[in-house]
Enzyme design. Sequence first.
Site: not given
Length: 353
Positions: A46, A150, A201, A205
């Site tokens: 606003e 995935a 892996d 991140l």
Amino acid sequence: MRRCFELALHGLGSTKTNPLVGSVIVHNGRIIGEGYHHEYGGPHAEVNAIRSVRDKSLLPESTIYINLEPCSHFGKTPPCSTLIQNHKIPRVVISNTDPFPSVSGRGIEALRSSGTEVVEGVLAEEGAFLNRRFLTFHQQRRPYVILKWAETADGFIDLLRQEGDPVGTNWITDEVARTLVHKWRSEEAGLMVGTNTIIADNPRLNVRRWTGNSPLRIAFDRNGRVPETANILDSSQDTLVFTCDQERYSGKTNSVLVDHEYEMEDILRELYDLKIISIFVEGGRQLHDTFIKSGLWDEARVFRGKVLFSQGLEAPTIGQAPHETLFFQGSELQIYYNGQTTGHTRQADGSGE
């Protein structure tokens, strides 16, 4: 009001525990001012909308649209309901009331008691979806949880790993999908993975393929299995590890001591106390299964690629039809919302969520 929603989305990933809010000021059917909440601690929508109006003499004859009830308390900024009254804006149109205890109807009440006309509930369902993170955080007292994985065309999320196998990702999706994942990371407060994903892996991140803030890295190391060389311990960004061996992380990264019997509800309560409004869960299978079985998830984004593994680690199962299906050049994206089953499909160019 939909223009308010569009403006509000510009703040996604920057407002922390604050809501996404856009505001539009209209005079005689013409937009004369717009604004949105840019970042946590900054001016509210606003304020920015009123500041953008060149001729302030038009405000007493205008309507201000806001997708969330104006605040009525002094926080990091003065009350927006008072600002609207001071500028003598006679009509306010709102999508949703604010569940935050310091507001929660008080802003509307303050406006009406001063003689301002207030219209509530305009596109309320769409407004609630826009601020689903904020509403979940305050109403359920936990972060909004988004699952992402995935899977191959034959239903696997990874090859079977043996001790001594190379560390790294067995990619299933294409470059467009991977870029989209980094955009998603920039929009959430925390990014969570399990121990097995870190070991297999060694992910960083962070946000690399998109412009935006990297989220808090959240990891688990119940039995001290994460190697010292893990990227999550590189001190490049804020990291939180839930562990049963807190001394192991002393001086390296932030950690929370948990016992072996901890439940996901306890983890989410801890993250709520740390003011983490949303988490993006990227794996692995065990962590996703924990969220799905507990029901403590809100949204799932599942890529289905064209790759075939023939055998491997099976993908998690949601147990309901996707709410929406989008098609990319190299993969399909299925989006689920917990408890909803209505679905439809559309093409996607990879340019957005």
